[in-house]
Each structure stands twice: as C-alpha cells, then as structure tokens.
Design a protein around this motif. Structure first.
Motif, PDB file in Angstrom:
ATOM      1  N   ASN A 187      -0.084  -6.924   7.759  1.00 44.39           N
ATOM      2  CA  ASN A 187       1.274  -8.258   7.630  1.00 44.39           C
ATOM      3  C   ASN A 187       2.241  -8.282   8.729  1.00 44.39           C
ATOM      4  OD1 ASN A 187       3.282  -9.878   6.463  1.00 44.39           O
ATOM      5  ND2 ASN A 187       2.100  -9.115   4.639  1.00 44.39           N
ATOM      6  N   ARG A 188       1.997 -10.138   9.608  1.00 44.94           N
ATOM      7  CA  ARG A 188       2.837 -10.189   9.702  1.00 44.94           C
ATOM      8  C   ARG A 188       3.906 -10.112   9.166  1.00 44.94           C
ATOM      9  NH1 ARG A 188       0.925 -16.269   9.216  1.00 44.94           N
ATOM     10  NH2 ARG A 188       1.643 -16.223   7.304  1.00 44.94           N
ATOM     11  N   ASN A 189       5.096 -10.079   8.666  1.00 40.79           N
ATOM     12  CA  ASN A 189       6.162 -10.028   8.284  1.00 40.79           C
ATOM     13  C   ASN A 189       6.585  -8.658   8.529  1.00 40.79           C
ATOM     14  OD1 ASN A 189       6.436 -12.616   6.953  1.00 40.79           O
ATOM     15  ND2 ASN A 189       5.137 -12.150   5.345  1.00 40.79           N
ATOM     16  N   HIS A 190       6.197  -7.577   8.204  1.00 38.99           N
ATOM     17  CA  HIS A 190       6.171  -5.895   9.073  1.00 38.99           C
ATOM     18  C   HIS A 190       6.016  -5.641   9.956  1.00 38.99           C
ATOM     19  CE1 HIS A 190       4.047  -5.873   4.349  1.00 38.99           C
ATOM     20  NE2 HIS A 190       5.185  -6.571   4.137  1.00 38.99           N
ATOM     21  N   TYR A 319       5.545 -15.857  -8.879  1.00 36.88           N
ATOM     22  CA  TYR A 319       5.387 -14.900  -8.727  1.00 36.88           C
ATOM     23  C   TYR A 319       6.968 -14.120  -9.113  1.00 36.88           C
ATOM     24  CZ  TYR A 319       1.544 -14.487  -6.101  1.00 36.88           C
ATOM     25  OH  TYR A 319       0.007 -15.242  -6.121  1.00 36.88           O
ATOM     26  N   ALA A 320       8.006 -15.169  -8.464  1.00 36.65           N
ATOM     27  CA  ALA A 320       9.223 -14.430  -9.184  1.00 36.65           C
ATOM     28  C   ALA A 320       9.738 -14.777 -10.193  1.00 36.65           C
ATOM     29  CB  ALA A 320      10.403 -15.174  -8.049  1.00 36.65           C
ATOM     30  N   ARG A 321       8.795 -15.759 -10.782  1.00 40.51           N
ATOM     31  CA  ARG A 321       9.461 -16.206 -12.106  1.00 40.51           C
ATOM     32  C   ARG A 321       8.689 -15.299 -13.597  1.00 40.51           C
ATOM     33  NH1 ARG A 321       8.265 -21.308 -11.750  1.00 40.51           N
ATOM     34  NH2 ARG A 321       6.077 -21.284 -12.250  1.00 40.51           N
ATOM     35  N   ALA A 361       4.853  -8.430  -6.048  1.00 41.28           N
ATOM     36  CA  ALA A 361       5.658  -9.760  -6.124  1.00 41.28           C
ATOM     37  C   ALA A 361       6.680 -10.920  -5.302  1.00 41.28           C
ATOM     38  CB  ALA A 361       7.084  -9.158  -7.320  1.00 41.28           C
ATOM     39  N   HIS A 362       6.709 -10.385  -3.693  1.00 39.08           N
ATOM     40  CA  HIS A 362       7.218 -10.802  -2.885  1.00 39.08           C
ATOM     41  C   HIS A 362       8.587 -10.939  -3.026  1.00 39.08           C
ATOM     42  CE1 HIS A 362       3.470 -11.735  -1.954  1.00 39.08           C
ATOM     43  NE2 HIS A 362       3.406 -11.980  -0.794  1.00 39.08           N
ATOM     44  N   ASN A 363       8.825 -10.182  -3.734  1.00 37.64           N
ATOM     45  CA  ASN A 363      10.472  -9.882  -3.987  1.00 37.64           C
ATOM     46  C   ASN A 363      10.968  -8.569  -4.373  1.00 37.64           C
ATOM     47  OD1 ASN A 363      13.000  -9.631  -5.309  1.00 37.64           O
ATOM     48  ND2 ASN A 363      13.007 -11.855  -5.608  1.00 37.64           N
ATOM     49  N   ASP A 428      10.078 -10.765   0.764  1.00 33.84           N
ATOM     50  CA  ASP A 428       8.608 -10.219   1.189  1.00 33.84           C
ATOM     51  C   ASP A 428       9.260  -8.495   0.448  1.00 33.84           C
ATOM     52  OD1 ASP A 428       6.145 -11.411   3.134  1.00 33.84           O
ATOM     53  OD2 ASP A 428       6.618  -9.102   3.322  1.00 33.84           O
ATOM     54  N   TYR A 429       7.873  -7.834   0.884  1.00 32.97           N
ATOM     55  CA  TYR A 429       8.246  -6.756   0.609  1.00 32.97           C
ATOM     56  C   TYR A 429       8.117  -5.335   1.911  1.00 32.97           C
ATOM     57  CZ  TYR A 429       3.556  -7.897   0.303  1.00 32.97           C
ATOM     58  OH  TYR A 429       2.163  -8.556   1.424  1.00 32.97           O
ATOM     59  N   PRO A 430       8.719  -5.632   2.326  1.00 32.60           N
ATOM     60  CA  PRO A 430       8.841  -5.009   4.117  1.00 32.60           C
ATOM     61  C   PRO A 430       9.255  -3.218   3.642  1.00 32.60           C
ATOM     62  CG  PRO A 430      10.531  -6.053   4.155  1.00 32.60           C
ATOM     63  CD  PRO A 430      10.421  -6.713   3.160  1.00 32.60           C
TER      64      PRO A 430
END
Length: 536
Positions: A187-190, A319-321, A361-363, A428-430
């Motif tokens: 993943n690019r975010n990580h 997802y968060a809700r 959950a991206h949170n 996100d979930y790093p």
C-alpha cells in the motif's frame, strides 16, 4: 544488538502486507522469537540501570503484557450460559442450529483463528521494544543509521517501480497500487508512513553533520572529510522527501509537511545554540524546498489528481459510520482481534454495498475498539497519555532527562513520528503492517532510558560539532596554565575570578611580590618576560 538488528531488517523487508497470514509475516514472527526470549530472560548488558530507567522499563513491560492479555482472554473458552449473554452471538447460535451441531464451549472471539493470527502479529513489535530497552545509546544510534539506509533503499526501489510501470516485477504483492511507488509494501500509504518517520530520524543526522562544520574556514572545510559526511546526509534527506512525492499518498503528503516543520523545530532546539540552530534550519529548509521543487516538475499533475474527488473518500466515511455502530453494538468485550472483515460483512446491508472491498475500517481507532472492546480503548488511552507525557518531557526544558545531545534529538524525532502515525491511523491503518508496527516499537524503545543510566553521546565524534582545543605547551613553568584545584605555579595564590588566567596577565614584570607572600626558604623574584630572558 544483533538480534534486534535482524528483526528490524526482516520486518522492514517482509512486513509490508496489510493482512495477517502472509508468508512474510510468518518469517518475521519466527525471526522475532529468539529476540523475545533473550529480552525477557536476559539481564542488562551494560551498567546497572538507574531507578528512572528501571521504572520506565517495568511499566513498558506491563503495557506489553496488557497487549498480549487482550487476545488471550478472547480465546479462553466460556460457559454457554455466560457466552450467550454477549451481544451479537445469536447469529452464531442460529448457524449451529441450522447445521444441527451441538453448541459447545465458545470463546469471546467470533473467529478464533483470526484472533490467533492477530496475537502472533504482536510478537515482532514487542520483541523489538523489549530488545531496545537493553541497548546502549551508541547501539541505538547505529540502529537508526540502519533504518535510514533502508528508507533510502526503499525510495530507490519505488523509483524503479515507477520506471518499470504497473507490470513491474519489483512489486512484491498481487493486490497493490500499480501506478504508485510502494517500496516493500502493498500500500502506498504505508510506504509513505515509513518515509516520513525515517525522514525525521535522518534530519537528526543532518542537523548534527551541519553543526560539525560550523565555524570552520573555507580551506579547512574543503580539506575536511566532514564535508563528505554533510553532503551524504543532505542527499539522503533530499531523496527521502522526493520519495514521498512518488508515493502520492494524500495523508502521507500532508503528514510529511508537518514532519518538515518538526524538522525545523528540531534544528531550532538543537544543543548547539539558537543562532547555529537558526542557520541549520535555513539550510535544511533550502534542502527540503529543492527536493519538493525538483519532484514537482515530474509529479505535480499526478499529485493534484490525488486531491480531486475520490470514490474511496465516501467509502471511508461509510466505513467509519458503520464501524462506529458496530462498536456500540458489541461493547464491552468486542468481537475478537482480527475479526473486522467477517463481522463487518455479516452486518453489511444491501444499501451499504459499494464496489470497494472493506478490508479495513480505514480508522484504526474504531477498528481496535470494535475488535477489543473496552480493554482496547483503555490501552489506547494509556498509550496516548504516556506519549503525551514523554513528548512534554523530551521537548521541555527539564534537566531530568538522562539522554543528551544527539540521543535527545532522536527521542524528539521519535515522539513526532509516533504522533504522526497516530494521526495517520484515523484515516488509514499503517500500524496494521508488521513493518510499521516494528518501526513504532523502535521509536517507543528510544523513549526509554538506556540501562547505562546516562547518555554516552561523548563517543559520537560529531556531537560537539567543535574540534577539541589543543593544549598550549611552553617550556617556561611560570607561563603554564594551572590545573583546576591546584595552586598557581611558583606558589602564587589565585584571586577570585582569575581561574585559568596566566600569571603574566595578572602581574607586571617590574613588580615584586608582597613580602607576606614570600616563603621562608626562598625569596620571590619578579616574573621575567620572554624578551628579558632572551637578552640575558
């Protein structure tokens, strides 16, 4: 230190997956077992730790035990009567009734196999943290160099991935971001999270190297090998900033900007003084600006595309809700560590279905709350309070910090990196990857005092930034500087405020000493000047 180094490298190379159960995760967990055993049963390899260091190590160990207890409690079998009182278990009971199987003892976790995988994923970060608290400051500095070198290698790998295109054989995961640099991650975010944390560590070496050449003349600077070190660390810093733009992570880019401001704060609060820190901050700002301008020539349009409306933006809100609703439904014990995907899918309604797959959950705050319930919330709160206290401690003006100089700068960089990872976890979930979990454990370990009890930064040759002043030698005993606490040469008493001043600077050569200062065995003579000695 060798075991800690091995686990760090294995984690950074093989721990880039976003789901538990990859072969890389298995390799990492097996590599971490020897370090974990050694850290638990081995004593300190250095001097007897101070009381503060021992206390902090103890509470760090208690927190690690708390992390392990949560999944283990969720795996304990419960009586059916008690298990049936837990929320959301009616679905499991109905499933057993449909297949006609008797319902035996059940665990809190709704998918025990996934909870076992989540438990195993805690082994590497806990092993690295416990291993770090045994290391000296010199060993910690060496490990920071290794991490910076790996960050540079990752940035170079990302450049090669972009050059080879979406079908590059250097992309090690099947499900990945095919048009961005991802390094050793899926993943690019990580990948972006790795770079902004490593950039903070690299900035400590840049500041230290720039301070080491302050005050040197031009000719001396050009002949000194220090200029090579400065050029190398500045180029590494620039490469890491450029690598951040190649990842094109929106959260990563914004957090990297915050990291660059933190770098300026590190320079301004450096031990070499505010004036020198201001000059260093300007040089580092110039290097960062050069890196950004250079990279924007090739990636400006691609970066702007990432900040346009993205379908995943609405997905994150959804997802968060939905996850927040599930958190309330499954309190107080949660659904079990690692069970988000099946539990979320079980409660997903047709109106909530979207093309995106809800792998997380991206949170992470909400996801951990869903999986671990009240215990997870308490642990997250305890960690946040501990990190806040450590941040105030290392950035404040307290004199109770045992680490000094460069080691203190690494501690400051660690606090910033941990806060950035925490902020990143809200979108996100790093920290769900083995690599970033282990990197965060390394940063936490830096905040625990070394067992040696005090910073051994004197062994770092660039720490003072100033070459030692050579001792002045003379053949005339009367002109030699007296040592501290020793009487002046020839029995001359020292007046208040004149410590370290030459006798010639206190007395004129044509004056005799007072009678009361003369000794019984000899008479004092005026101190002759070198010129008069040369004449006669």
């Amino acid at each position: 230190m060798f075991l800690t180094l091995v686990v760090l490298l294995v984690a950074l190379v093989f721990g880039g997956g976003t789901r538990n159960g990859f072969i890389g995760d298995v390799i990492l967990q097996l590599a971490a077992v020897p370090l974990l055993i050694w850290s638990i049963f081995s004593g300190s390899s250095t001097d007897t730790p101070s009381a503060d260091a021992a206390r902090r190590r103890f509470w760090g160990l208690v927190f690690c035990v708390g992390l392990v207890v949560v999944p283990l409690l969720q795996l304990l079998p419960l009586p059916i009567a008690f298990w049936g009182l837990l929320p959301g278990r009616d679905v499991v009971r109905e499933a057993f009734d449909l297949i006609g199987e008797p319902l035996g003892a059940q665990q809190i976790s709704m998918v025990p196999e996934l909870t076992w995988l989540a438990f195993a994923s805690l082994i590497p970060p806990i092993a690295v943290f416990l291993g770090m608290v045994h290391l000296s400051y010199a060993e910690r500095r060496l490990l920071s160099k290794v991490i910076i070198g790996f960050g540079l290698a990752s940035a170079f790998l990302g450049l090669m991935q972009l050059a080879q295109g979406p079908n590059s054989t250097l992309r090690f995961f099947e499900f990945t971001n095919p048009t961005e640099a991802v390094g050793f991650f899926a993943n690019r975010n990580h990948f972006s999270a790795l770079l902004y944390v490593v950039t903070l560590f690299a900035s400590c070496w840049v500041i230290d190297a720039l301070a080491s050449i302050q005050g040197l003349g031009r000719e001396t600077l050009l002949r000194s090998r220090a200029i090579v070190v400065v050029a190398a660390v500045v180029l590494i810093f620039i490469a890491l900033v450029i690598g951040q733009t190649m990842a094109r992570s929106r959260a990563g880019l914004m957090l990297s900007i915050i990291a660059l401001f933190a770098v300026l704060a590190l320079a301004m609060t450096d031990r070499h003084g505010r004036e020198m820190g201001s000059r260093t901050a300007k040089l580092m700002f110039g290097a960062a600006a050069f890196a950004i301008v250079f990279s924007l020539q090739f990636a400006l349009l691609r970066i702007l595309e990432r900040f346009e409306q993205d379908p995943l933006e609405d997905a994150r809100v959804l997802y968060a809700r939905k996850t927040f609703e599930l958190v309330k439904a499954y309190l107080p014990l949660g659904t079990g560590m690692g069970t988000f995907v099946p539990v979320y899918a079980m409660h997903e309604k047709p109106a909530d279905l979207i093309p995106s797959y809800a792998n997380r959950a991206h949170n992470d705050v909400l996801e951990v709350s869903l999986e671990s319930g009240v215990l997870g919330m308490v642990l997250m709160g305890v960690f946040a309070l501990w990190l806040l206290r450590q941040t105030i401690r290392v950035w404040g003006k307290s004199n109770k910090i045992e680490a000094q100089g460069f080691d203190l700068a690494l501690m400051k960089a660690s606090t910033v990196g941990l806060w950035l990872l925490a902020a990143h976890s809200f979108v996100d979930y790093p920290l769900r990857t083995g690599a970033i979990m282990t990197l965060a454990a390394f940063a936490c370990g830096l905040l625990i005092p070394s067992p040696s009890g005090s910073s051994d930064h004197q062994t770092h040759k660039h720490h003072d930034g100033v070459a030692p002043v050579p001792k002045q030698r003379t053949d005339n005993p009367a002109l030699q500087l007296p040592k501290d606490g020793a009487p002046d040469t020839a029995g001359v008493p020292r007046e208040p405020g004149t410590q370290g001043v030459r006798p010639r600077q206190l007395w004129q050569t044509d004056k005799e000493w007072p009678e009361s200062w003369r000794t019984k065995d000899s008479s004092a003579q005026p101190i002759s000047s070198p010129k008069s000695d040369a004449k006669g």
